[in-house]
Enzyme design. Structure first.
Site, PDB file in Angstrom:
ATOM      1  N   ARG A 256       0.834  -1.211   0.000  1.00  0.00           N
ATOM      2  CA  ARG A 256       0.000   0.000   0.000  1.00  0.00           C
ATOM      3  C   ARG A 256       0.870   1.263   0.000  1.00  0.00           C
ATOM      4  NH1 ARG A 256      -2.779   2.974   4.192  1.00  0.00           N
ATOM      5  NH2 ARG A 256      -0.825   2.557   5.309  1.00  0.00           N
ATOM      6  N   SER A 271      -6.506   3.370   1.640  1.00  0.00           N
ATOM      7  CA  SER A 271      -6.269   2.849   2.987  1.00  0.00           C
ATOM      8  C   SER A 271      -6.141   1.331   2.899  1.00  0.00           C
ATOM      9  CB  SER A 271      -7.421   3.237   3.908  1.00  0.00           C
ATOM     10  OG  SER A 271      -8.629   2.626   3.461  1.00  0.00           O
ATOM     11  N   ASP A 314     -19.320   6.141  10.298  1.00  0.00           N
ATOM     12  CA  ASP A 314     -19.788   7.146  11.250  1.00  0.00           C
ATOM     13  C   ASP A 314     -20.073   8.425  10.484  1.00  0.00           C
ATOM     14  OD1 ASP A 314     -20.342   8.397  13.717  1.00  0.00           O
ATOM     15  OD2 ASP A 314     -18.327   9.245  13.741  1.00  0.00           O
ATOM     16  N   SER A 364     -16.768  -3.806   9.478  1.00  0.00           N
ATOM     17  CA  SER A 364     -16.644  -2.605  10.289  1.00  0.00           C
ATOM     18  C   SER A 364     -15.189  -2.429  10.696  1.00  0.00           C
ATOM     19  CB  SER A 364     -17.528  -2.698  11.539  1.00  0.00           C
ATOM     20  OG  SER A 364     -17.360  -1.570  12.369  1.00  0.00           O
ATOM     21  N   ASN A 365     -14.683  -1.218  10.574  1.00  0.00           N
ATOM     22  CA  ASN A 365     -13.281  -0.948  10.914  1.00  0.00           C
ATOM     23  C   ASN A 365     -13.226   0.027  12.087  1.00  0.00           C
ATOM     24  OD1 ASN A 365     -10.544  -0.619  10.999  1.00  0.00           O
ATOM     25  ND2 ASN A 365     -10.371   0.432   9.033  1.00  0.00           N
ATOM     26  N   GLY A 389      -9.610  -4.231  14.159  1.00  0.00           N
ATOM     27  CA  GLY A 389      -9.066  -3.286  15.121  1.00  0.00           C
ATOM     28  C   GLY A 389      -7.948  -2.463  14.506  1.00  0.00           C
ATOM     29  N   HIS A 417     -25.564 -18.208  14.843  1.00  0.00           N
ATOM     30  CA  HIS A 417     -25.293 -19.605  15.184  1.00  0.00           C
ATOM     31  C   HIS A 417     -26.429 -20.543  14.788  1.00  0.00           C
ATOM     32  CE1 HIS A 417     -22.661 -22.510  16.684  1.00  0.00           C
ATOM     33  NE2 HIS A 417     -22.359 -22.018  17.871  1.00  0.00           N
ATOM     34  N   ASP A 421     -21.820 -22.597  11.702  1.00  0.00           N
ATOM     35  CA  ASP A 421     -21.100 -23.263  12.795  1.00  0.00           C
ATOM     36  C   ASP A 421     -19.683 -22.728  12.896  1.00  0.00           C
ATOM     37  OD1 ASP A 421     -19.334 -24.774  10.974  1.00  0.00           O
ATOM     38  OD2 ASP A 421     -21.133 -25.917  10.498  1.00  0.00           O
TER      39      ASP A 421
END
Length: 446
Positions: A256, A271, A314, A364-365, A389, A417, A421
């Site tokens: 990158r 990114s 966001d 989601s980051n 994360g 669930h 599985d």
């Protein structure tokens, strides 16, 4: 002197009029058309109300069919309302940031045909209004039959939709006790839900008098936050399990960093997220059953061929999850462009309904904020969501047993669930990790 001169002039003028053959004209507005209300039509997706974001017209403007009238913001998306008529704007009924309900009149418009002649559409419009009124009355009548003590809940005096009235009756709430935030004192659904939450939070479940204190600020839940309220409430019924792992992104960051400055000159921000998105799609090609919607009623799973991958964002109006469509057909550069476009619209809270619809898999980051671990919540009817994360430089052993510095991110997958599985989720996560740690395989599609 001036008064005498004016009287003399008028007398002479009157004499000339009588002495000469003159033709008198009656001046009138020969282009005066019928004024009708321009009602907010149903824009789909179960939307009941919208917030006016911007007006593109003002009283006195002439508009044609399909001209932009205004932009509205629902709890799901931004929508541009266009004109159904040719005519003249007479009056606007809402200000910017005010809430309008589906079926309410946004403005008054004076109608003309192509030749500038008046049109009479009041008959059809009144008929539609009568049908809506009859339907509303029948609904309210049906609800009043179900509960004989209508007065007990303040339903006759409170301004509210039938759905809100039903919630009040089912929970023994008097609508007169609820603080209303809607236009004209209308009690909204979020008002009554907030009232119920305060009741449950009070000691021994006793009702408290809902009067704002001097140092309190009442902020209604609206726009994207309203949609989040609904989806997250629905998500609580899903039995989640979470599978977590960590991933070394040294090679990916090197790749990158080699190209990001060149792309920045082209106006593209690169990114790590486009790589994460593409890796998710590559892994779905080998584990397609995770790219699905669950039909709870029929207990079936609908597997989608299109990888419409949603990205949690966001915005100034709350969390929203637009999607990049057909990721399986896009390369990293195309994904980056689409992601940049969605991010720009998100900053303006102007995500379109098309960008929000038909999401099949979500990511989601939280790393952009600074978090390390999280437990993501599935967005029904999807069955999986992943969350990343922040990148951390941590000591790790290399292939020769030496301790080296490594760029590590954590990844957590939440799955339904009932249909997924642990083995399947682990297999998918390992595939995704393989592509991220070996970006050359990601780019060539191996």
């Amino acid at each position: 002197m001036a008064l005498a001169w004016r009287l003399t002039a008028l007398t002479l003028l009157g004499r000339n009029v009588r002495d000469q053959k003159c033709r008198f004209f009656s001046i009138s507005c020969f282009r005066c058309g019928t004024v009708v209300p321009f009602k907010l039509s149903d824009i789909g997706e179960g939307i009941r109300d919208v917030t006016i974001k911007e007006w593109y017209v003002r009283p006195g403007d002439r508009v044609s069919q399909f001209d932009n009238i205004c932009e509205v913001q629902s709890d799901k998306a931004s929508v541009t309302i266009t004109s159904r008529y040719d005519g003249l704007i007479k009056a606007l009924h809402y200000k910017v940031d005010e809430v309008a309900l589906i079926g309410d009149s946004l403005l008054d418009i004076e109608l003309y045909d192509d030749n500038g002649n008046r049109r009479d559409e009041t008959g059809s419009d009144n008929q539609q209004q009568q049908q809506q009124t009859t339907k509303s009355e029948s609904i309210q009548s049906g609800e009043s039959v179900e509960n004989k003590n209508v007065e007990q809940y303040g339903l006759e005096k409170a301004l509210a939709t039938p759905a809100v009235r039903r919630i009040a009756m089912e929970n023994n709430i008097n609508l007169k006790d609820v603080i209303s935030t809607g236009k004209g004192g209308r009690v909204l659904k979020e008002d009554i839900l907030a009232h119920m939450e305060k009741i449950s939070a009070s000691p021994a479940g006793k009702r408290v008098e809902e009067k704002p204190t001097a140092d309190a600020t009442i902020v209604p839940i609206k726009r994207y936050s309203k949609h989040m309220w609904k989806t997250m409430t629905q998500s609580l019924s899903i039995p989640h399990f979470v599978y977590s792992d960590e991933c070394n992104v040294n090679r990916l960051m090197d790749y990158r960093n080699e190209v990001k400055h060149l792309l920045k000159e082209q106006g593209i921000s690169l990114s790590l997220m486009p790589f994460f998105i593409k890796a998710a799609s590559r892994a779905l090609e080998k584990v397609p059953q995770l790219n699905s919607w669950l039909d709870e009623e029929n207990q079936t799973v609908q597997i989608h061929e299109e990888h419409n991958i949603g990205i949690a964002m966001d915005t100034p109006d709350g969390l929203v999850v637009p999607n990049i469509k057909n990721v399986q057909k896009l390369n990293i550069l195309e994904i980056a462009r689409e992601l940049n476009r969605l991010q720009e619209h998100g900053k303006k809270s102007a995500i379109s309904l098309n960008d929000l619809s038909n999401t099949t898999f979500s990511l989601s980051n939280i790393g952009v904020i600074g978090g390390t671990y999280t437990k993501p919540v599935i967005l029904s009817p999807q069955i999986v969501i992943g969350a990343f994360g922040k990148v951390q430089k941590l000591p790790r052993f290399d292939d020769k047993g030496n301790v080296t510095a490594a760029n590590i991110i954590s990844i957590s997958w939440a799955a339904d669930h009932r249909v997924v599985d642990g083995v399947t989720m682990a297999k998918y996560s390992n595939l995704w990790k393989h592509y991220i740690e070996n970006p050359s395989f990601l780019l060539i599609g191996a």
